[in-house]
Each structure stands twice: as C-alpha cells, then as structure tokens.
Design a protein around this motif. Sequence first.
Motif, PDB file in Angstrom:
ATOM      1  N   HIS A 240      -4.258   2.224  -0.445  1.00 38.96           N
ATOM      2  CA  HIS A 240      -4.765   1.457   0.693  1.00 38.96           C
ATOM      3  C   HIS A 240      -6.160   0.946   0.367  1.00 38.96           C
TER       4      HIS A 240
ATOM      5  N   CYS B  69       0.813  -1.217   0.000  1.00 39.75           N
ATOM      6  CA  CYS B  69       0.000   0.000   0.000  1.00 39.75           C
ATOM      7  C   CYS B  69       0.843   1.262   0.000  1.00 39.75           C
TER       8      CYS B  69
ATOM      9  N   ALA C   6      -5.387  -4.272   4.035  1.00 37.90           N
ATOM     10  CA  ALA C   6      -4.218  -4.984   3.517  1.00 37.90           C
ATOM     11  C   ALA C   6      -3.008  -4.844   4.432  1.00 37.90           C
ATOM     12  N   CYS C   7      -2.742  -3.622   4.895  1.00 38.94           N
ATOM     13  CA  CYS C   7      -1.509  -3.406   5.666  1.00 38.94           C
ATOM     14  C   CYS C   7      -1.773  -2.957   7.087  1.00 38.94           C
TER      15      CYS C   7
ATOM     16  N   CYS D 274      -6.394   0.160   6.917  1.00 37.97           N
ATOM     17  CA  CYS D 274      -6.285  -0.517   5.621  1.00 37.97           C
ATOM     18  C   CYS D 274      -6.369  -2.011   5.871  1.00 37.97           C
TER      19      CYS D 274
HETATM   20 ZN   LIG Z   1      -2.620  -0.422   3.245  1.00 41.62          ZN
END
Ligand SMILES: [Zn+2]
Length: 328
Positions: free
Chosen positions: A137, A110, A153-154, A151
């Motif tokens: 993100h 991201c 994802a991260c 986020c």
């Molecule tokens: Zn992220």
Amino acid sequence: MKKSRICVLAAGVLVLFAGCLMAACTREHVHEIVYHEGKEPTCTEGGWQDYETCALCEEYSTYRATPPTGHRPGPSATCTTDQVCTVCGHVFVEKLGHQLTIYLGQEPTCTPAGWEPYETCSRCDHTTYKEIAATDHTAGAAATCTTAQTCTACGAELAPAAGHKEVVDNAVAPTCTETGLTEGKHCSVCSEVLIEQEAVKATGHTEGEAVRENEKAATCEEAGSYDEAVYCTVCKTELRRENKQIPETGHTYENGVCTACGEAELTPTEGLIFGQYFDNNSYIVTGYEGSDREVTIPSVHNGLPVTGIALTTSANWTGMTSITIPNV
Ligand SMILES: [Zn+2]
Ligand SMILES: [Zn+2]
Ligand SMILES: [Zn+2]
Ligand SMILES: [Zn+2]
Ligand SMILES: [Zn+2]
Ligand SMILES: [Zn+2]
Ligand SMILES: [Zn+2]
C-alpha cells in the motif's frame, strides 16, 4: 495320355513309400524326445507352449500354437497423453492437445495479486497461471482524531482514526463584574472544541449597608462631616461615597458654661431691642437703647435663634466699639 499315366504312377509310389515309413517308425524305434521352449504370444503375434518333438522322426510333436493376446488399451487419451496399449505401447488415440481458454493479464494492485496473461484447459487442470505478487500500500497522510490513514492507491484503511482525547475545560464562576464560563471539553490533540463553554452573566454587585468613614465629629461651633460609603458585600468594591455634613452642635450651657466645650456663656448686653423675623421662628436685633459701647448679642432670645441685625438709623449704634455676635 502317356504323361498322366506317369503321374498316377508316381503318386502311387509316394503313397507306398509313406506307408512303409510309418510302419518302420512305429515299429522300429522309441522316439528320441527333443524339448522346445514355448514362446509367449504378443498383442499381435501368436506364440506357443513348451512342446516336444522326436529327433528321429517327423511323426511326433506336441506343438500347440497360442493365439495373439490382442492389445490392452490403457486410460483414455488426455490433452497431453496418448491412449496406448499398456503392454506394447501401441498408440490407439493420440493426445488431444489442450482446449485452451486465453485470459488477459492483470496488473497487481496493493492487496490482490495480479497475474500474467495465461491459458487454462477446459478438459484438464493444465494452466499457465502465474501470480504476480501484490504491491505494498502507499500510505497517505497519518491518521488523525477523525480521519483514518488510507492507501492513496486503493483507498484501503491502513490505520483507524484515533478518536479525540477529551480534556475538561473547567467551569469558571462569574464574579460581580466579569462573566464566567460553563464547563466544556476539547481535544488535546487537535484542539477541536467538543463541548463549547458558554458565557455565564456577571452577577453584579451586592450592595452592603452604608457605613460611615472619615468621620469628623461636629463641635459646638464647627460642623463635622463623614463619608457615607457603600461597598459590595461580595467583592468589597466601593460602590458609592458621599460626603455628609454634621451641623455644629451649638453650645449646651449649664450654669453659664458649655458642658461640651467649657466656653463661658456670653451675657447679652442690656438695651437690645428684638423684633421677630417674618418667619416667626427667629429674632433679629432691630434696635439698641443701652449705653454700653461694647455690645454682646445673644444667640438665643426667648427660646428662638437670633439670626441677624437690622441696621437702623438709631443714634445709639454710633460710637460703638465692638459687637460680639455668637457663632450661629
Ligand atoms: Zn492500497
Ligand atoms: Zn520319432
Ligand atoms: Zn499391444
Ligand atoms: Zn488439457
Ligand atoms: Zn482531536
Ligand atoms: Zn461586587
Ligand atoms: Zn460649647
């Protein structure tokens, strides 16, 4: 033997001839000067300076050779460039080629960018590094009062927790019969209770003094009554009610007439015989010696109430037409 003699002879002739020529030049002409342009020496080949010769003789020449300059080496060879002579380009050291270190690629995330697999050289700044732009993100659930938006994802925080919006829950005063509440607080956004309201005990009623109601005054002959009521001084709720009797007042005679109701006092019939009742506080009529057929019995005799008639066999009761008994 014969042959060598000829050679010696020939040599002698040549020497003679040469001596003759030299003598002739120096003696017989002025040199006719011919100019020759010089030639610069190169790295490997010699040159010469400008010089003169004579067109008429071979004797005269100012020719002077210049030696080769030798190569002038340039900067050292690098990964990609040879070391050459700066003058003629002669290659001294061929380019070295990179000393490669190979790196693996990195997928972009991201925020940090990624990169393709690449190589670098430990000797020069050669690199094939090429960045791959970071991805955006992936926003998770919107921020709430207590949780940030991150986020998915991260895990990076994208929006901070908003914090509660406090609203005061007003205190409620208790009443006589209902519980009250202390002041509290809650969040107007998520409804979370921040300060819980606590119950406050009902105060209970406060009894006032008993009051009389629905009073019906007693008369001389009829009992009266009233309600004795008790109210709460705070909420006015009726707490108790009791109906009470007021005994009849009895006549208050003055000069044979009741001062209260105006009724004329009855005159007791003569001849009544009273006997004291066993309680010694009242009288009863025990006999009659009169002749009147209409008998009036007084309510009071000798200051004590007359409460009844004891029926005897006395002959005088027979043939009686009326007995007037006062209301007691
Ligand atoms: Zn992220
Ligand atoms: Zn000459
Ligand atoms: Zn050279
Ligand atoms: Zn290199
Ligand atoms: Zn909240
Ligand atoms: Zn009350
Ligand atoms: Zn009266």
